[in-house]
Design an enzyme around this catalytic site. Sequence first.
Site, short mmCIF file in Angstrom:
data_model
loop_
_atom_site.label_atom_id
_atom_site.label_comp_id
_atom_site.label_asym_id
_atom_site.label_seq_id
_atom_site.Cartn_x
_atom_site.Cartn_y
_atom_site.Cartn_z
CG LEU A 199 17.27 41.40 37.24
CD1 LEU A 199 17.08 42.11 35.91
CD2 LEU A 199 16.78 39.96 37.16
CB ALA A 200 22.75 39.88 41.48
NE ARG A 207 27.62 50.62 32.53
CZ ARG A 207 26.30 50.82 32.50
NH1 ARG A 207 25.84 52.03 32.25
NH2 ARG A 207 25.46 49.83 32.73
CE LYS A 214 26.15 47.13 38.15
NZ LYS A 214 25.70 48.08 37.11
N GLY A 225 21.79 39.75 29.20
CA GLY A 225 20.87 40.88 29.35
C GLY A 225 19.86 40.67 30.46
CB THR A 226 17.78 43.14 32.32
OG1 THR A 226 17.37 43.82 31.12
CG2 THR A 226 18.88 43.95 32.96
CG ASN A 270 13.49 51.34 33.17
OD1 ASN A 270 12.78 51.21 34.16
ND2 ASN A 270 14.10 50.33 32.57
CE LYS A 297 45.60 43.02 67.55
NZ LYS A 297 46.56 41.98 67.24
CE1 TYR A 301 53.71 38.73 63.95
CE2 TYR A 301 54.68 40.72 63.00
CZ TYR A 301 54.23 39.41 62.87
OH TYR A 301 54.31 38.80 61.64
#
Length: 438
Positions: A11-12, A18, A25, A84-85, A167, A328, A363
């Site tokens: 589930l994404a 938050r 997220k 919701g999930t 859970n 670099k 540069y």
Amino acid sequence: MNQKNVSIVILAAGKGSRMKSTTPKVLHSICGKPMLYHIVKEAKKISDDVTIVIAYQKERVKETMESLFANLNYIEQDAENFPGTGGALKSYIPKHDEVLVLNGDMPLVTAKSMERFFACKSDIVMSVFDLENPDGYGRVVIENGEVCYIVEQKDASEKELMVSTVNAGVYAFKKEILLTYVPRLSNDNAQKEYYLTDIIKLAKADGHSISALLVDEEHFKGVNSKKDLAEAEEIMCKRIRDYWMQQGVKMELPATIYIDSDVLFEGECTVEQGCKIVGTSIIKNSHIKAHSVVESSEVIDSDIGPLAHIRPSSKLEKTHIGNFVEVKKSSLYGVKAGHLSYLGDAEIDEGTNIGAGTITCNYDGINKYKTKIGKNVFIGSDSQLIAPVTIEDDVMVAAGTTVPSGTIKSGVLAISRAKLRTIEGFFNKFFEKAKKKS
Ligand code: UD1
Ligand code: CA
């Protein structure tokens, strides 16, 4: 680990408010890779049917994951009508009879910890852990040793909030259970969301078997805030360090060392305190001294630092890099650059010594240019090499020289230095005058 006949859905689709970020997220990174990458990598070890549910910034999540993995399935959640999930699984049809549901915000889960869910033969296997501080998690209400229901923090009563069994957010379902109960979920709760967790009480009422698997936070920690993200990264980073130490890498004060998940070590290596080695770096038979940073570079038979910065696409072989040297996109073979230099877009060959304070001026404000330095060249301290520039083999560049663009032929001394003047008696005259004034 064998591929099993199991489907895995991650589930994404959530925003992750938050996290207080414009990045979805599941794309926040841990040890150099998005959280979702770590989960998918493990899921693919045990399943040939891995699905990601997307909605919030779906193109961005999908593009990122497509650039990292082939053969993933994506389904889109109708998050507006079914948030919701539980809503996330509305249109999900697994290929296999056994299905593992994972949250996209638990980056620490491993294939081994996923496999445990399939060892139990109940209709639903859910995961729980006991926490001193259960804040944020759904509470699992267990009576007489049987799981009764899960209540989300926002819906929980005072008494339910006291429950410290939570859970963890991973479940193994029989396919039929999902297909039967997901359509029956309602959104009658504080967040007006379709909670996947409500399946437990629905299935229990119909007499289905439910078992709870005790898991640990080290593998099942959920990330909801930047603080959780940092804590999860610390656990992941420790895992990476422990792995490499077991493979023979020596680390001094390992807790202070940061290593990305794609870094490779070969042969006998030492990494001292405070180092950061990231991206697709390969370190072979080398010593990385305190507080150095290596980014997506190869370091072979070399020693780096302390306090050196090796930036992406560099290759250092049989080379010594000392403190305050920045390299670099350069390749150095058999070179010594002991102090205070910037070497960018450079190719430097065997036996060459780069004096303190040497700078490749690569540069011009618009474009970047290359510096080529041949074998056995001595670059004196405080020299500027104005790229594009080639210095052939066996050249001496005197300290303080500015080498302009072009080619310095083999065998010469290159020197550009203003003639020194000395003025007799100046010191005393200057300070006597200054004293009289004050
Ligand atoms: C969820 C569980 C909670 C559990 C916790 C464990 C529910 C209702 N609650 O809560 O019991 O303790 O995980 O970590 O399941 N997502 C979607 N679509 C959505 C909403 C979320 O795909 O509409 C995804 C998110 O992207 C995330 C995962 O589901 O990866 C979990 O969502 P999140 O909002 O973090 O759930 P929690 O409140 O932590
Ligand atoms: Ca969560």
